[in-house]
Each structure stands twice: as C-alpha cells, then as structure tokens.
Design an enzyme around this catalytic site. Sequence first.
Site, PDB file in Angstrom:
ATOM      1  N   ASP A  80      44.831   2.224  43.191  1.00 30.04           N
ATOM      2  CA  ASP A  80      45.061   1.611  41.885  1.00 30.04           C
ATOM      3  C   ASP A  80      45.029   2.651  40.763  1.00 30.04           C
ATOM      4  OD1 ASP A  80      44.929  -0.697  43.355  1.00 30.04           O
ATOM      5  OD2 ASP A  80      43.513  -1.714  42.032  1.00 30.04           O
ATOM      6  N   ASP A  81      45.550   2.227  39.624  1.00 30.75           N
ATOM      7  CA  ASP A  81      45.394   2.909  38.331  1.00 30.75           C
ATOM      8  C   ASP A  81      46.301   4.112  38.129  1.00 30.75           C
ATOM      9  OD1 ASP A  81      43.482   0.998  37.999  1.00 30.75           O
ATOM     10  OD2 ASP A  81      41.789   2.377  37.772  1.00 30.75           O
TER      11      ASP A  81
ATOM     12  N   HIS B 273      41.308   4.315  44.472  1.00 28.40           N
ATOM     13  CA  HIS B 273      41.932   4.625  43.182  1.00 28.40           C
ATOM     14  C   HIS B 273      42.507   6.037  43.156  1.00 28.40           C
ATOM     15  CE1 HIS B 273      39.404   1.211  42.045  1.00 28.40           C
ATOM     16  NE2 HIS B 273      40.203   1.053  41.003  1.00 28.40           N
TER      17      HIS B 273
ATOM     18  N   TYR C  94      40.210  -5.323  37.980  1.00 27.79           N
ATOM     19  CA  TYR C  94      38.886  -5.911  38.282  1.00 27.79           C
ATOM     20  C   TYR C  94      38.996  -7.146  39.178  1.00 27.79           C
ATOM     21  CZ  TYR C  94      38.613  -3.491  33.784  1.00 27.79           C
ATOM     22  OH  TYR C  94      38.764  -2.588  32.762  1.00 27.79           O
TER      23      TYR C  94
ATOM     24  N   HIS D  20      50.118  -3.177  37.897  1.00 30.66           N
ATOM     25  CA  HIS D  20      48.671  -3.263  37.636  1.00 30.66           C
ATOM     26  C   HIS D  20      48.412  -3.418  36.135  1.00 30.66           C
ATOM     27  CE1 HIS D  20      44.562  -2.988  38.905  1.00 30.66           C
ATOM     28  NE2 HIS D  20      44.319  -1.814  38.378  1.00 30.66           N
TER      29      HIS D  20
HETATM   30 ZN   LIG Z   1      42.484  -0.791  38.040  1.00 30.82          ZN
END
Ligand SMILES: [Zn+2]
Length: 499
Positions: free
Chosen positions: A214-215, A384, A315, A274
């Site tokens: 993610d991210d 991540h 989250y 995302h």
């Molecule tokens: Zn995230």
Amino acid sequence: MGWLDLCRISKITQQMYERISPKNSFKNVVVFLLFFFSLSLPLPLFSPNMFAKQILALSTIVAMVSAQSSSVPASSGTPTSSGVLAQTSPAWLSTVTPMAGNVQAVPSAGAAVPTGTLAAVTINTADYPTPWEVPPTNSTGVQAAIAAIDWTKVPAAPVRTANANGDLTFTGYDANADPYCWWSDSNCVKPKVDYLPSDIYNCPKPGDWGLTYDDGPLNPANPGQADQWAEPQLYDFLAAHNQKATLFYIGSNVLTFPAAGQRALADGLTICVHTWSHPPMTTQTNDQAVAQFYWTLRVIKEATGITPKCWRPPYGDVDDRIRSIAWQMGMRTIIWDEDTNDWNMPGTGGGNLSPNTVDGYFQGWISARQNGTDNASGHVVLEHELNNATVSMAEKWLPTLQTTFNVVPVHECQNISQPYWETGFIYPTEDASNATTTTSMSLAPSAAPTSASVNAASAASAGADASAAASGTAKSAAGKLAVGAFTVAAVVAGAMFNL
Ligand SMILES: [Zn+2]
C-alpha cells in the site's frame, strides 16, 4: 495513524469471515424434499402409476433445485441477491488521455521486465488538486462522477467523525447489529447491501500468500533527486525475484511520481486505488468520497492508461456507504486478513513499532504454514511501500515466503484475470481461466448504461471476475442439462407407465 493500531488490536479477535453460502440453503431444501419424498416411497411397490408420478415429481424438484443452484455465482464472496449492480466502466474518465509510453498489455510469463533508472516523466499538476489534501468536489469531472451514481442505492450511513487525535469515534454505533458493515468497528467484510459483493480479504486456497503493498508509489524523499529507497527499488527487487504483487496507489503519489506507476504496470504488477489523500473514508461526505476516488482513478489513468476495478480503504475504514460509492465508480473493495503493521515501524511517516515485532509476525505465519496449523485458507497480507523501513522489511522476508507459500498477486489467487476496465490487460490466474475466458463486462466507457449492460456487468461482477462468470455459465449449462435429463426421465417414465 494511532487509532488504527489500537483499533486493529482491539478488534483482532472479532475477525468475521462469514462463510455462509447460499448453496447451503439449497442443500437443506434438497435434503428436506428428498426426505419428504422418501416417506412415500413404499407406495410405488403397489402402484406403478403412482411410482411414475413420483419420479415426475422428484424430477421436477431436482430440476428446480438445479436451476436455482445454477443461478448462484460460483465464486466465494459473491452477493446472494440478483439486485442491480451498477458497476460500469467510468464514462467520466473517457476524455482523459493517457501519457505516451505506456504498455498496452501484461508482460508474458517469464519475460524480462524493465528495471533500473526511471525516465523523467511529469504530469501537469495544475490539472489536479493539491497533493495530500482532501480534494474539492466542484470540478466538472467530480460533478459528472457524482451525477452518474444512483444515490438511491447508497445507504444513508452517517458520515463518521474523528476525535482530536484523528481516531474514529465509534460512540453510538451498534457493532452487534452492524447495520452498515463497518469494518473499522466489526471487521465486517460481507456487506448488508444486497447488490454489493463481499470484500476480498483472503486467498481461498491454503498456502497462497496474496502479496500487497500500500501507499505507493514511493516517491524520492526530495523530488527530482535520487533516492535509493524510492521506486524502482522495490519493483526491481520483485523483478529480480520473479515476483508479481498487487499495489494500492495513493493518487497524490502518482501525480508526483508517474514514472513509477508506468514502471509498475510494465513490470506486470497490478495497480489498484488507495484514495487521493489517504483519509479514513467513512469520515468523508458522499461528494468527498467521490472526489477521493475520481482524482485517484484519473491520475492513474493519465499516468498509466489503465482504470482499476479494485481499491483498498486506508486503515481498512469502509462501510456500505463507501463500498456502494466505490462499486458504482467501478471498484470492488479489497481488505486483508493478515497485517504486518510494518507502517508503524520507525521511518518517514511511520511510528514506533519495533522491527523485531514485525519480524515475529512473519516468522509466526511461516511457522504456522510449515507446521500445518495454517491450512484453512490462503491469505492476503498487508505490507507497505511507505519508506525505507517497510521496503527493507519486505525484501528481507520475501525469499523465505517464496519457499514457504505460493506468493501471488491478489487477483491471481482470486482468479480475476481482468483487474482493469481496459481490455488489453489479462493477467494470469490460478485456474488459468484467462486462457479460455472472455468477459461479459461492459468494457467501453458508457455514459448511461442500459439495463442490458447493467445486467451484463452484474453477471460478470457478481461472479467477481470473468472466470467466475464463465464458471457460472458452466454451472448454468449443467443446470439445464439436469433439467433436460430429468425431463427425459419423466417422459420415459410417463410412457412406460402410460401416464
Ligand atoms: Zn495506506
């Protein structure tokens, strides 16, 4: 992100992986009817005509049950209702022109993929909202996306609030009734809205490890300057280990580093959404939620040429209101069932979690698989590409994971071959369905889908993917065969016993 950690820890025992299948109810009906039928079985011993009539009756029952069963989508995590699924290719992105230089297909299996230094590529940031801020809702594009949504099908769940620390407020929400399937409060993954599919949260097959980051894309710490931990660091590592993964991109990060997005696609990695500024999405108004999705979808399309059909809530904060908006904007929700908490390690944007703790999570999962206690299902694991700490941790454990698990992108273990609305990208799946399957989804942008196209999308989307749709077709054919067989049997019986 502090509330998140507390939330996850406090909810960890509430994992609700609802596995109630509509097929079970049909099975119960069959058992009941067969039992009922068996009660009168002695009669045919004395009456051939009665026996034939009962064969006819049984044939009808079996045919009805077969027909009903055949209408149930084959894959797990699918809705139980035939309600309208408003997922269509986003018409409000049809005017976005992808930048030059993007790939048009998934690299073939085993093919060398690009690695090394990224080209300098920029998007006109003036066309976009300020990165990392909640985007405005008054642009033409966002308004068009808002207008395209059937708001009668979006539940009126309250917009959530957070306290001064940014932690979500759960006061007043009935977690037991959980009317809006609010993951943050209940870990619910099976929406209460009947037209929504279940969230994807694991890999069905034991031993599978759905690899997600993610991210991203991870930008250089100083824009325009080299950064050994920014992309393509992780993507090069994955390429060197012949590993594909699913990436959940933050729109703001794509805007400032589009070349990384292009590389990911060229490397055969799967890109999902995302959000634009990474808020807890239930704190966003309906229009703000649309804007979060719109700008992220738009920048991904401009940078890479693809339009994802998948997203992950920051989250994990999602309820049926947000799911409905995402679904109508063309995306299915993907959560996870194992969380590394790697984001909380010390690092840029991180926290204070000891890396030893994260090591312990990985070791625990590996040990559980090796000693046979982890054999109920595969997993989708949250990692991540956030900073050097998370990338280092990912690289540290991947080789061991590869020797322990079947490490795959989420769509591969879920047998979803087409994660984008564009037709050119057909990814490998575990059941190899992509080799023979075409999708009935509406693939061209359409402003106002007809009921036929909505139904076509429903058929494909309800099965979660093309393979499930194909499987559903096969089951449907089997159902018809069953009907046909028992019709023949009934006719033969009728002739034999002169009915
Ligand atoms: Zn995230």
